[in-house]
Motif scaffolding. Structure first.
Motif, short mmCIF file in Angstrom:
data_model
loop_
_atom_site.label_atom_id
_atom_site.label_comp_id
_atom_site.label_asym_id
_atom_site.label_seq_id
_atom_site.Cartn_x
_atom_site.Cartn_y
_atom_site.Cartn_z
N ALA A 294 0.84 -1.20 0.00
CA ALA A 294 0.00 0.00 0.00
C ALA A 294 0.87 1.25 0.00
CB ALA A 294 -0.92 -0.01 1.21
N ASP A 295 1.93 1.25 0.82
CA ASP A 295 2.83 2.39 0.91
C ASP A 295 3.56 2.63 -0.41
OD1 ASP A 295 3.88 4.50 2.30
OD2 ASP A 295 5.06 3.31 3.71
N GLY A 296 4.05 1.56 -1.02
CA GLY A 296 4.76 1.68 -2.28
C GLY A 296 3.89 2.19 -3.40
N PHE A 297 2.68 1.65 -3.53
CA PHE A 297 1.78 2.10 -4.58
C PHE A 297 1.34 3.55 -4.36
CE2 PHE A 297 1.03 -2.50 -5.47
CZ PHE A 297 1.24 -2.46 -6.85
N ALA A 298 1.12 3.93 -3.11
CA ALA A 298 0.73 5.33 -2.83
C ALA A 298 1.82 6.29 -3.28
CB ALA A 298 0.45 5.50 -1.34
N THR A 299 3.08 5.92 -3.04
CA THR A 299 4.21 6.75 -3.48
C THR A 299 4.23 6.86 -5.01
OG1 THR A 299 5.53 6.11 -1.56
CG2 THR A 299 6.72 6.97 -3.47
N ALA A 300 4.01 5.73 -5.68
CA ALA A 300 4.04 5.73 -7.14
C ALA A 300 2.94 6.60 -7.73
CB ALA A 300 3.91 4.30 -7.66
N PHE A 301 1.72 6.51 -7.20
CA PHE A 301 0.62 7.29 -7.73
C PHE A 301 0.79 8.79 -7.48
CE2 PHE A 301 -1.89 3.19 -7.05
CZ PHE A 301 -1.73 2.81 -8.37
N MET A 302 1.58 9.13 -6.45
CA MET A 302 1.90 10.55 -6.23
C MET A 302 2.88 11.05 -7.27
SD MET A 302 0.29 12.18 -3.89
CE MET A 302 1.36 13.60 -4.08
N ALA A 303 3.77 10.18 -7.74
CA ALA A 303 4.81 10.59 -8.68
C ALA A 303 4.32 10.69 -10.11
CB ALA A 303 6.00 9.62 -8.60
N MET A 304 3.31 9.89 -10.47
CA MET A 304 2.89 9.81 -11.87
C MET A 304 1.70 10.73 -12.17
SD MET A 304 0.90 6.10 -12.09
CE MET A 304 2.29 5.20 -11.39
#
Length: 348
Positions: A294-304
């Motif tokens: 969940a933490d990793g995907f949240a970071t990715a969606f913030m970057a893209m």
């Protein structure tokens, strides 16, 4: 005689009714403390008193000494310093492989090798400056980014592994999933102790199991309003969770101002462009099977970009996501996956 029989039956019914008692709900047990630069809290229900502090401290120490770039002499810092003979254990391998999963599924928008760029902007353990690095500097550091250049391989020592890199000078960091990882470790600890109803939270990332017996319902969890002012705590909505993990990411609190230009730059670095510029995406919350993911995907969606998130989420049915963004007129909008609404707490 018939009247007497009726009276007796009534008395028996009333007597039996009095003997039916409501189940006793155990008192909640709560634990709080400091961990990896933030706080943790645990709330649980169990018949017997649960001892946690020493076990939780051991988990935090294990994480710090293994995977924290903020701890001098940690295994990950030794790897980043170029040591070739650093052995890591199964927890490190597990996090590494989960990071690989998020890296692949987000087309590289989540990348644990972005550390050199994060440090250059002043958001990492080695970063001290308060300026936006030059384009030339960014371009020179981008060659050290690319999780595909790293692998984890078994050593001759049982349950031990080496991290191998195709290029020297790369900087590995798990800071973008650190809180989620700690939450998962603490949740496993409670599972091992037989606790069936709990909420574990580290710096806003959390795992729930069972029910909040104090309220005889699921665990209520708020999502922060990205437009709230410093010092405020305003929720845009409240979710009801049970046996789910959730993590959030947002740039509305973690940003800096360039000393010379006055330009704002945020803590989320796009690993593909090397840039840390604000976007119309203000915050993301992800519900997943564990908090590390969940933490990793949240970071990715913030970057893209938002449109990229929309496309990727069509192929990620196991995630439930809300993306908060501003439209062209500056109004706060919400993008959610189809099943996210089922977690929203109903009024009344």
């Amino acid at each position: 005689m018939r009247i007497s029989l009726i009276i007796i039956l009534v008395l028996v019914f009333v007597s039996c009714k009095k003997e039916v008692e409501k189940p006793v709900v155990p008192e909640p047990q709560e634990f709080v403390g400091q961990a990896i630069g933030t706080t943790y809290s645990i709330k649980l229900f169990a018949e017997d008193e649960v001892t946690l502090k020493s076990d939780v401290d051991s988990i935090i120490d294990m994480f710090n000494n293994s995977m924290s770039t903020w701890v001098k002499g940690s295994l990950i810092n030794r790897i980043n310093a170029g040591e070739d003979s650093v052995l890591v254990g199964k927890p490190f391998k597990e996090v590494f492989e989960q990071a690989q999963e998020v890296y692949r599924k987000t087309d590289g928008y989540f990348d644990p090798t972005v550390g050199n760029l994060v440090n250059a902007y002043g958001f990492g353990a080695d970063g001290k400056q308060e300026r936006i690095p030059s384009q030339k500097k960014i371009d020179s550091l981008k060659k050290f980014v690319g999780f595909y250049k790293m692998n984890i391989i078994p050593s001759k020592v049982k349950d031990s592994f080496y991290i191998k890199s195709d290029q020297k000078g790369m900087y590995l960091e798990f800071n973008a999933i650190a809180k989620g990882t700690l939450v998962d470790y603490m949740a496993r600890l409670l599972d091992d102790k037989g606790v069936e109803n709990y909420l574990v939270e580290v710096g806003g990332e959390l795992v729930t199991k069972g029910m909040n017996l104090e309220r005889n319902g699921k665990w209520s969890v708020g999502i922060d309003d990205p437009n709230q002012k410093p010092g405020e705590r305003v929720y845009v909505t409240v979710l009801e969770l049970s046996n789910e993990a959730m993590a959030g990411s947002g740039n509305y609190r973690k940003f800096k101002i360039d000393e010379e230009s006055g330009q704002e730059f945020v803590h989320t670095v796009n690993p593909l462009t090397g840039m840390a510029q604000p976007s119309n995406v203000l915050g993301v919350n992800v519900i997943a099977k564990n908090c590390t993911l969940a933490d990793g995907f949240a970071t990715a969606f913030m970057a893209m970009p938002l449109e990229k998130s929309r496309k990727l989420l069509k192929n990620l049915p196991d995630l439930n996501v809300v993306i908060m963004y501003t439209d062209e007129s500056g109004l706060l909008r919400f993008e959610t996956t189809p099943d996210f609404e089922k977690f929203v707490k109903k009024a009344g």
